[in-house]
Scaffold this active site. Structure first.
Site, PDB file in Angstrom:
ATOM      1  N   CYS A   1       0.661  -1.196  -0.017  1.00 44.10           N
ATOM      2  CA  CYS A   1      -0.006  -0.071   0.062  1.00 44.10           C
ATOM      3  C   CYS A   1       1.007   1.357  -0.078  1.00 44.10           C
ATOM      4  CB  CYS A   1      -0.877  -0.088   1.124  1.00 44.10           C
ATOM      5  SG  CYS A   1       0.045   0.429   2.687  1.00 44.10           S
TER       6      CYS A   1
ATOM      7  N   CYS B   1      -3.672  -1.967   6.067  1.00 38.92           N
ATOM      8  CA  CYS B   1      -2.888  -2.141   4.206  1.00 38.92           C
ATOM      9  C   CYS B   1      -4.016  -2.363   3.353  1.00 38.92           C
ATOM     10  CB  CYS B   1      -2.118  -3.032   4.494  1.00 38.92           C
ATOM     11  SG  CYS B   1      -0.910  -3.262   3.061  1.00 38.92           S
TER      12      CYS B   1
END
Lengths: 369, 284
Positions: free
Chosen positions: B246, B274
């Site tokens: 991410c 995430c």
């Protein structure tokens, strides 16, 4: 993309299926029945009941089977079941002097009222593998053993009352009398946390649930010099006792069942001089558990070092050390939890160690400049 | 595992008397922030060390209206988190989630979620060794006395010795904190990265140590200070890398070895955080 941590649920389900298959083993071999375990692996069952703190041979056999013979796992299974059971009340203290004796020996007197009874013991067997047991024994042989066993039993049936050896010494006043001490209302270790210093009733409860191997090593250590208590085995007895309970609505005690116990009383290092008297150690297990009962008696006596004014020199005399480390369900869990993921902590340590190394490289470099 | 109640067992496994006993211990713990309350810990059907203290707390406070999240190492899908979540789904028929914001009760091992916790949420920590002074003083009777007398010199000496030897405080997780300027407390083995999240947190934080039979708590809006020295202030870990999934640069990163030539990548330890960032980036 990294996906190795996904699918935990599937992995767990698959692991459970594999475990069940391994437990069953080769399906061409007949499955074990609980009766077989209870009758033929009775000492496993006894140990599981003792350390599982639940007297139920059938459930203990089930636990042994489910745990694939891993006794600590079986003990854990039984404990986790026991903790959910309701309490109806306390039984009356069992009277081991009224035990239906199957084994009873004293190492302190050549003969004692009631006599020495060897009973079913490994003590004088020669540890040679018995090939006869490897196949199916002939029906004839089994019948032989059964008949002679019954004849031995006949002797047992005629037994007279068997006073406990230490009670005999007690009447002479030459051994300390066993009192319940200041903590006359016994606590319950399975309901309240251990507090220190622990009274004798709490210590004995802890030792009764304690791992046999741990107690054996602790007891052994006292014999090898880490806090010797000069023990003699006053008596070991094994047999059946009745358990009595007073239901509130009846108001008088009724017998609710019979349990097998092994009891060991040791005669230890005397105290005083003009009024010199021996001290005691006490061990008790469910079923036939002589090794543990003896170890427990040694450790019980060792843990009294403080109260008897003895110098505390060995781990077996240190209540906190013994009582906090004796339980195999606790110990096994905490040791084995190390295999659970520790990525985060380890990552933190990695970052720290890398940082320390970087610091030192930086320092060296600035030094060289 | 099926979602039906377990026959022969009470709601959420523990009997109501036991839950009452544990709730009383929790109330006492909340009343004395950071103080370790002894309680009659029960044997659970999961092993000691697997989170029996946290499980007992969760079992005592959970109800049918709750939404439960369970994480281990920050992630919802680690095996032990899966196992504990299914235990409660099975014994308490409780709704479960992986989304931090949706949860009313979050049981955790070794992490605090990255998303800030809200008022009304309860964070339940699994604690292996509740005593922050244990490795300086092995005796429980001694450490209890030290807490009572607020005798915390040994802890400062230990931190000072770290600085003398390593030039910095060499504790990276389970970093001791002082709660409301009174009790020194173990935050459980969370990375020190998470320590600041405990301070003045809006959620109630409960700590359960099953094997050691202790419960302690940090009520909402409580001051929690990581121990340090004026010339060696507390600081948290940081990474040179960003999350490979991410791209986060402000979350705690796990290192993953990708080959045997020293290849590695870093990803968020908080899987929910995430995944949410990825969703946001994808515009869904």
């Amino acid at each position: 993309m990294y996906v190795a941590v996904k699918g935990g649920e599937k992995a767990i389900a698959a692991a459970h299926r594999m475990l069940a298959r391994e437990r069953r083993g080769d399906e061409s071999v007949p499955e074990l029945s609980l009766e077989q375990i209870r009758e033929q692996l009775s000492l496993s069952v006894d140990r599981v009941m003792s350390e599982g703190s639940l007297y139920d041979p059938h459930l203990a056999a089930l636990a042994v089977k489910q745990a694939r013979g891993d006794l600590m796992e079986a003990i854990f299974l039984l404990r986790a079941y026991r903790t959910t059971l309701p309490r109806f009340g306390y039984a009356l203290p069992v009277d081991t002097s009224r035990m239906h004796i199957r084994r009873r020996i004293s190492a302190t007197f050549k003969d004692v009222p009631g006599g020495q009874i060897l009973g079913p013991t490994f003590d004088y067997t020669h540890r040679l593998l018995d090939w006869d047991l490897s196949g199916h024994r002939s029906a004839e042989k089994d019948a032989d053993a059964l008949v002679s066993g019954e004849m031995d039993g006949a002797v047992e049936a005629t037994q007279e009352a068997m006073p406990r050896v230490l009670d005999v010494l007690g009447r002479e006043g030459i051994i300390e009398s066993e009192t319940s001490g200041p903590d006359s209302e016994p606590g319950d270790l399975t309901r309240e946390p251990l507090t220190l210093p622990a009274g004798r009733s709490m210590r004995l409860q802890n030792l009764a649930r304690a791992d046999e191997g741990f107690l054996l090593a602790m007891g052994y250590s006292t014999q090898r010099g880490f806090g010797n208590s000069h023990p003699f085995v006053g008596e070991i007895r094994m047999g059946e006792v009745e358990v009595e309970f007073t239901p509130e609505e009846l108001g008088f005690p009724v017998t609710i069942g019979e349990i097998t116990l092994t009891e060991c009383e040791t005669v230890n290092q005397f105290i005083g001089s003009g009024d010199a008297r021996f001290t005691r150690g006490y061990g008790l297990t469910f079923g036939q558990g002589e090794r543990k009962a003896m170890s427990m008696a040694l450790v019980d006596r060792s843990l009294r070092a403080g109260e008897l004014g003895e110098e505390v020199r060995g781990p077996a005399q240190d209540g906190e050390f013994v009582l906090y480390h004796s339980d195999n369900v606790e110990a096994s869990g905490f040791v084995q939890h190390l295999k659970l993921p520790h990525y985060v902590d380890f990552q933190s340590e990695l970052a720290l160690v890398r940082g320390l190394r970087r610091d030192s490289t930086d320092k060296e470099e600035s030094h060289e400049r | 595992m099926n979602a039906e109640a377990m026959p022969g067992y009470n709601y959420a496994y523990l009997d109501e008397q036991t839950k009452g006993m544990i709730r009383r211990a929790i109330l006492k713990a909340v009343a004395i922030p950071g103080y370790q309350v002894p309680f009659g810990s029960r044997e659970m059907p999961l092993p000691y060390g697997w989170g029996t203290g946290g499980i007992q707390i969760t079992a005592s406070i959970i109800g049918p209206d709750d939404v439960l999240k369970v994480i281990d190492q920050g992630a919802d899908d680690t095996t032990n988190a899966v196992s504990i979540r299914s235990f409660f789904a099975r014994t308490a028929q409780v709704a479960t989630t992986t989304t931090t914001e949706e949860a009313t009760v979050i049981q955790t091992r070794h992490r605090i979620p990255e998303a800030p916790l809200k008022s009304g949420q309860i964070l339940v920590y699994q604690v292996p060794i509740p005593e922050p002074l244990r490795f300086m003083e092995p005796s429980e009777s001694e450490t209890r006395t030290m807490h009572a007398l607020e005798e915390y010199g040994v802890m400062h000496v230990k931190l000072y010795e770290d600085i003398a030897e390593h030039g910095r405080i060499a504790t990276s997780y389970n970093y001791p904190v002082k709660v409301e300027d009174r009790y020194i407390m173990c935050p459980s083995p969370i990375p020190k990265f998470d320590n600041p999240k405990m301070d003045n947190c809006q959620a109630l934080q409960l700590f359960g140590a099953g094997r050691e039979k202790r419960i302690y708590a940090i009520p909402p809006h409580t001051r929690v200070k990581s121990l340090d020295f004026e010339d060696h202030p507390f600081e948290i870990q940081s990474w040179d890398e960003a999350c490979s999934i991410c791209g986060s640069r402000k979350s705690f990163l796990d290192e993953i070895i990708t080959d045997d030539h020293g290849g590695r990548m870093f990803v968020c330890s908080d899987s929910d955080f995430c995944a949410r960032r990825v969703r946001e980036q994808e515009g869904t």
